[in-house]
Write an enzyme that holds these catalytic residues in place. Structure first.
Site, mmCIF file in Angstrom:
data_model
loop_
_atom_site.group_PDB
_atom_site.id
_atom_site.type_symbol
_atom_site.label_atom_id
_atom_site.label_comp_id
_atom_site.label_asym_id
_atom_site.label_seq_id
_atom_site.Cartn_x
_atom_site.Cartn_y
_atom_site.Cartn_z
ATOM 1 N N ILE A 258 -36.207 8.626 31.503
ATOM 2 C CA ILE A 258 -37.049 8.733 32.697
ATOM 3 C C ILE A 258 -38.479 8.576 32.187
ATOM 4 O O ILE A 258 -38.867 9.203 31.201
ATOM 5 C CB ILE A 258 -36.837 10.076 33.419
ATOM 6 C CG1 ILE A 258 -37.720 10.190 34.683
ATOM 7 C CG2 ILE A 258 -37.069 11.260 32.504
ATOM 8 C CD1 ILE A 258 -37.410 11.427 35.521
ATOM 9 N N SER A 259 -39.256 7.716 32.817
ATOM 10 C CA SER A 259 -40.617 7.430 32.343
ATOM 11 C C SER A 259 -41.516 8.655 32.433
ATOM 12 O O SER A 259 -41.303 9.547 33.257
ATOM 13 C CB SER A 259 -41.242 6.298 33.167
ATOM 14 O OG SER A 259 -40.597 5.068 32.911
ATOM 15 N N ALA A 260 -42.530 8.678 31.576
ATOM 16 C CA ALA A 260 -43.561 9.713 31.660
ATOM 17 C C ALA A 260 -44.245 9.631 33.023
ATOM 18 O O ALA A 260 -44.350 8.559 33.625
ATOM 19 C CB ALA A 260 -44.581 9.526 30.547
#
Length: 211
Positions: A59-61
């Protein structure tokens, strides 16, 4: 509902210039990121860092989601194509911005991730998101053209089918490169493709026929 854990993160991202659009800030404050991460990592859901979601994906920052949403210049009512559903979190943030009159079509190549993301999105009431299991590098022709397209994995170039499925005047954001990646903003104006480099990034590899 405001996610109180997100308030200090959003305030910091506004100060640092990652968030310049009020709509992006409001969307981030509404989406419960903890629902999209594996249960054993929920204590870390509101830390601004990528997190593993299994199958070699992340999951992206939070700052990267904010930056990509801002670069896309999303409007209410837009039809948006996402390549790389992952957890479904980024799609939920975009869905908040485009609203009930908009639509997010998101493609995930890993069936278990697609199923998990769809279940969470449905549970949270994101009925304006359609999850498709398939090769995102080919786009999704049945619902094309798209006002906006974004890719959450890095390939050596932007896949041609995605450019073809982008509306005239549309915008596309994608990480491009292999060992060293840059986030590229592409704007389609007739036969012209205008590209802008938004800076260095690090994403998982884009896998598919056109990846």
């Amino acid at each position: 509902m405001i996610i109180k854990e997100m308030i200090p993160i959003v305030e910091r991202l506004e100060r640092e210039g990652y968030i310049k659009d009020k709509k992006v800030a409001e969307a981030l404050l509404k989406v419960p990121r903890d629902k999209f991460v594996p249960e054993e990592l929920r204590d870390y859901a509101y830390i601004d860092t990528p997190l593993s979601i299994g199958y070699g994906q992340t999951i992206s920052a939070i700052h990267m989601v904010a930056m990509m949403c801002g670069a896309l210049d999303l409007k209410e009512g837009h039809r948006v194509l996402e390549v790389g559903t992952g957890s479904g979190y980024h799609a939920a943030v975009v869905a908040e911005i485009v609203g009930k009159n908009g639509q997010v079509i998101t493609i995930e190549r890993i069936p278990k991730l697609a199923e998990r993301a769809e279940n969470v999105l449905r549970e949270l009431g994101y009925d304006n998101v359609i999850v498709i299991c398939g090769d995102g590098t080919l786009g999704y022709e049945p619902l094309a053209p798209y006002d906006r397209i974004y890719i959450t994995a890095a390939g050596p170039d932007i896949p041609k089918p995605l450019i073809e499925q982008l509306k005239d005047g549309g915008k596309l954001v994608a990480p491009v490169g292999q060992y060293f990646q840059n986030l590229i903003l592409l704007e389609k104006k007739g036969n012209k493709l205008i590209k802008k480099n938004l800076g260095e990034v690090a994403f998982v590899p884009l896998i598919g026929k056109e990846g």
